[in-house]
Write a protein that holds these residues in place. Structure first.
Motif, PDB file in Angstrom:
ATOM      1  N   ALA A   1      -3.933   9.408   4.252  1.00  0.00           N
ATOM      2  CA  ALA A   1      -2.902   8.905   3.336  1.00  0.00           C
ATOM      3  C   ALA A   1      -1.531   9.041   3.982  1.00  0.00           C
ATOM      4  CB  ALA A   1      -2.945   9.700   2.033  1.00  0.00           C
ATOM      5  N   LEU A  45     -10.149   8.390   0.489  1.00  0.00           N
ATOM      6  CA  LEU A  45     -10.080   7.390   1.563  1.00  0.00           C
ATOM      7  C   LEU A  45     -11.253   7.579   2.527  1.00  0.00           C
ATOM      8  CD1 LEU A  45      -6.248   7.388   2.355  1.00  0.00           C
ATOM      9  CD2 LEU A  45      -7.562   5.416   1.571  1.00  0.00           C
ATOM     10  N   LYS A  46     -11.518   8.832   2.873  1.00  0.00           N
ATOM     11  CA  LYS A  46     -12.633   9.115   3.798  1.00  0.00           C
ATOM     12  C   LYS A  46     -13.938   8.677   3.172  1.00  0.00           C
ATOM     13  CE  LYS A  46     -10.671  12.624   6.705  1.00  0.00           C
ATOM     14  NZ  LYS A  46      -9.342  12.799   6.053  1.00  0.00           N
ATOM     15  N   ALA A 104      -7.939   2.283  -2.766  1.00  0.00           N
ATOM     16  CA  ALA A 104      -9.026   3.261  -2.574  1.00  0.00           C
ATOM     17  C   ALA A 104      -9.880   3.362  -3.843  1.00  0.00           C
ATOM     18  CB  ALA A 104      -8.430   4.624  -2.211  1.00  0.00           C
ATOM     19  N   LEU A 138      -3.650   4.522   7.033  1.00  0.00           N
ATOM     20  CA  LEU A 138      -4.694   4.252   6.028  1.00  0.00           C
ATOM     21  C   LEU A 138      -5.993   3.809   6.699  1.00  0.00           C
ATOM     22  CD1 LEU A 138      -2.418   2.493   3.387  1.00  0.00           C
ATOM     23  CD2 LEU A 138      -3.772   4.560   2.958  1.00  0.00           C
ATOM     24  N   CYS A 191       0.834  -1.209   0.000  1.00  0.00           N
ATOM     25  CA  CYS A 191       0.000   0.000   0.000  1.00  0.00           C
ATOM     26  C   CYS A 191       0.865   1.254   0.000  1.00  0.00           C
ATOM     27  CB  CYS A 191      -0.952  -0.019   1.187  1.00  0.00           C
ATOM     28  SG  CYS A 191      -2.103  -1.394   1.079  1.00  0.00           S
ATOM     29  N   LEU A 217     -13.721  -0.518   2.420  1.00  0.00           N
ATOM     30  CA  LEU A 217     -12.252  -0.491   2.371  1.00  0.00           C
ATOM     31  C   LEU A 217     -11.663  -0.699   3.754  1.00  0.00           C
ATOM     32  CD1 LEU A 217      -9.651   0.082   0.741  1.00  0.00           C
ATOM     33  CD2 LEU A 217      -9.979   2.506   1.238  1.00  0.00           C
ATOM     34  N   GLN A 252     -14.144   4.804   2.943  1.00  0.00           N
ATOM     35  CA  GLN A 252     -14.178   4.082   4.221  1.00  0.00           C
ATOM     36  C   GLN A 252     -15.532   4.215   4.901  1.00  0.00           C
ATOM     37  OE1 GLN A 252     -10.725   4.505   6.654  1.00  0.00           O
ATOM     38  NE2 GLN A 252      -9.485   3.361   5.205  1.00  0.00           N
ATOM     39  N   ALA A 280      -8.140   6.486   7.578  1.00  0.00           N
ATOM     40  CA  ALA A 280      -8.513   7.262   6.380  1.00  0.00           C
ATOM     41  C   ALA A 280      -7.577   8.438   6.143  1.00  0.00           C
ATOM     42  CB  ALA A 280      -9.964   7.735   6.461  1.00  0.00           C
ATOM     43  N   LEU A 284      -6.327  11.971  -2.484  1.00  0.00           N
ATOM     44  CA  LEU A 284      -6.351  10.637  -1.873  1.00  0.00           C
ATOM     45  C   LEU A 284      -6.998  10.649  -0.485  1.00  0.00           C
ATOM     46  CD1 LEU A 284      -5.744   7.637  -1.970  1.00  0.00           C
ATOM     47  CD2 LEU A 284      -3.417   8.122  -1.201  1.00  0.00           C
ATOM     48  N   ASP A 285      -6.683  11.662   0.322  1.00  0.00           N
ATOM     49  CA  ASP A 285      -7.288  11.735   1.659  1.00  0.00           C
ATOM     50  C   ASP A 285      -8.813  11.756   1.564  1.00  0.00           C
ATOM     51  OD1 ASP A 285      -5.576  11.594   3.866  1.00  0.00           O
ATOM     52  OD2 ASP A 285      -4.736  13.562   3.409  1.00  0.00           O
ATOM     53  N   ALA A 310      -1.884   2.005  -2.346  1.00  0.00           N
ATOM     54  CA  ALA A 310      -2.885   2.708  -1.535  1.00  0.00           C
ATOM     55  C   ALA A 310      -3.923   3.357  -2.448  1.00  0.00           C
ATOM     56  CB  ALA A 310      -2.204   3.763  -0.655  1.00  0.00           C
TER      57      ALA A 310
END
Ligand code: NAD
Length: 437
Positions: A44, A55-56, A17, A39, A8, A64, A59, A42, A51-52, A13
């Motif tokens: 990066a 991820l949020k 995502a 990660l 990741c 994820l 998730q 959530a 990406l942040d 990563a």
């Protein structure tokens, strides 16, 4: 589908995502606990635009998760291998220990019909070798190679909207059941018309290294032209504009400057040469040695120009380096030409301050002996010379009049040829570009 992403880092990563964003249930696995815990929260573990937020977003859907435990791969039907393939220490070849370890560790958790999909950049022949190992313990598991073409700084959109998908499978048959499985993984980009090419395993591996070699060659070509322009008093930026208008050539990747770096191009062209040698085809790639040499010469050239700019000696000169990352919109400093130049200047007696919007933490881990400053304004203060080495927007936007109020001497070396030379000169600066009169 339930998908595993092993490794990741910058590639994995983002891939994890994005696969969750496409609607799959994804578990990302990495041996690095620090990355997994970031990660999982959530966040990066490196800077990549968007990406942040992604991820949020994913998730919250519950699709994820991340783990250090390979056993969490159990139950997935597709397993992506995204671990690193760095250059071996002291050799040109790629270090495949991580790819081998990840594959070996995954084997106990596979079920018949599962698909292992390599995304790491590997020397041609690796996929067939791994397929052989996998077949010995898991004869009903399929192996494919699906090289990744994302660009750091654009990784999220490149993964969600790739410009092409390359599927490598033994025999190269479109009819193979594994092709249909991977089509389901990429159903969304395929529906929007992303071209998909099914090849045999060695071709898929070579597509990636050939693409990187072409890009590296294009950059070194224009940098070689910059050397000529320097010698002849010509302007490489005008030359690039003029030849770039020929659509057989194109203007992209024709920006002369301090050369390429990062975690991919330098090590990939070297690994390609090493592999060609093993295959008895080294003559085919001897030109890459020159591509590499031209690239490394840029760093020495910048140090020479900085010395000239400082009146013939670097001793005690306060030099501010703008940019540490190997490219803007990234915090990646692997083989960063900017940092390598900063370190050489320091070794030759300059007092170097490095600033960068995102990469200082990584830079300080690699070169702890350099001085780092977060604020551009503070970094400019009392500088005898500025070196612009990573083309972040905020450095493109620097106002030469405002900047001259901070520095002790108005001298700038534009290592990316991005500033308006006439504007800086009009503001009283001594401006030097690369391959520009
Ligand atoms: P990276 O170093 O950022 O990430 C690799 C990750 O793999 C690390 O987090 C590491 O901890 C993990 N890892 C190592 N061994 C492992 C194991 N046995 N099990 C689980 N995890 C393990 O590297 P990266 O930049 O993400 O590159 C990965 C691969 O993708 C390389 O082959 C690279 O050439 C290729 N690639 C990278 C990019 C890019 O822009 N970074 C683009 C295309 C292809």
């Amino acid at each position: 589908m339930r998908i595993t992403v092993i490794g990741c880092g910058y590639l994995g990563a983002v891939h994890a995502a994005c696969m969750a964003k496409l609607g799959h249930e994804v578990v990302g696995i990495d041996v690095d606990e620090r990355k997994v815990s970031a990660l999982s929260a959530a966040s990066a573990p490196f800077f990549e635009p968007g990406l942040d937020a992604l991820l949020k977003e994913v998730q919250e859907t519950g699709r994820l998760s991340f783990s250090t435990d390979m056993a969490s791969a159990k139950g997935s039907s597709v397993h992506f291998i995204c671990v690193g393939t760095p250059q071996k220490k002291g050799e040109n070849g790629a270090d495949l220990t991580y790819v081998d370890a990840a594959t070996r560790d995954l084997l106990p958790y596979l079920s018949p019909g599962d698909l292992i999909v390599g995304k790491s950049t590997v020397p041609v022949g690796t996929a067939a070798r791994l397929a052989g190992i996998i077949e010995q313990t898991q004869p009903a598991v399929h192996t494919m190679w699906n090289p990744e073409f994302l660009r750091e700084g654009h990784a999220v959109s490149d993964t969600l909207h790739p410009d092409r998908l390359v599927y490598g499978i033994a025999g190269g048959s479109e009819e193979h059941i594994a092709v249909q499985v991977l089509d389901r993984v990429y159903a969304t980009p395929l529906e929007t018309g992303t071209p998909r090419l099914v090849t045999d395993l060695p071709t898929a591996e070579l597509v990636k290294t050939a693409a990187n070699s072409f890009l590296a060659t294009k950059i070194s070509f224009i940098n070689a032209m910059a050397e000529l322009c320097d010698a002849a008093g010509a302007d490489v930026t005008m030359l690039a504009d003029a030849i770039g208008l020929d659509d057989r050539i194109g203007r992209k990747f024709l920006n002369a400057g301090i050369g390429f770096g990062g975690g991919c191009l330098p090590k990939d062209i070297r690994a390609f040469m090493a592999r060609a040698g093993e295959l008895g085809a080294d003559q085919a790639l001897t030109f890459l040695r020159e591509v590499d040499a031209i690239n490394m010469r840029r760093r020495t050239r910048v140090v020479e120009l900085a010395r000239e700019l400082c009146g013939g000696s670097l001793l005690g000169q306060r030099i501010t380096v703008l940019g540490a990352a190997f490219k803007p919109e990234s915090d990646d400093v692997r083989d960063s030409p900017a940092l390598s130049i900063a370190a050489q200047l320091q070794l030759q007696g300059a007092v170097v301050t490095v600033t960068d919007p995102k990469a200082l933490h990584n830079a300080a881990r690699r070169f702890p002996e350099l001085h780092y400053e977060e604020s551009t304004e503070v970094a400019l203060q009392r500088a005898d010379a500025l070196l612009l080495l990573t083309e972040w927007q905020e450095y493109r936007d620097l106002d030469p009049y405002e900047a001259s109020a901070f520095v002790s001497s108005s001298k700038i070396l534009d290592g990316r040829n991005i500033l308006d030379a006439s504007k800086w000169r009009a503001a009283g600066w001594t401006y030097r570009g690369l391959g520009r009169p």
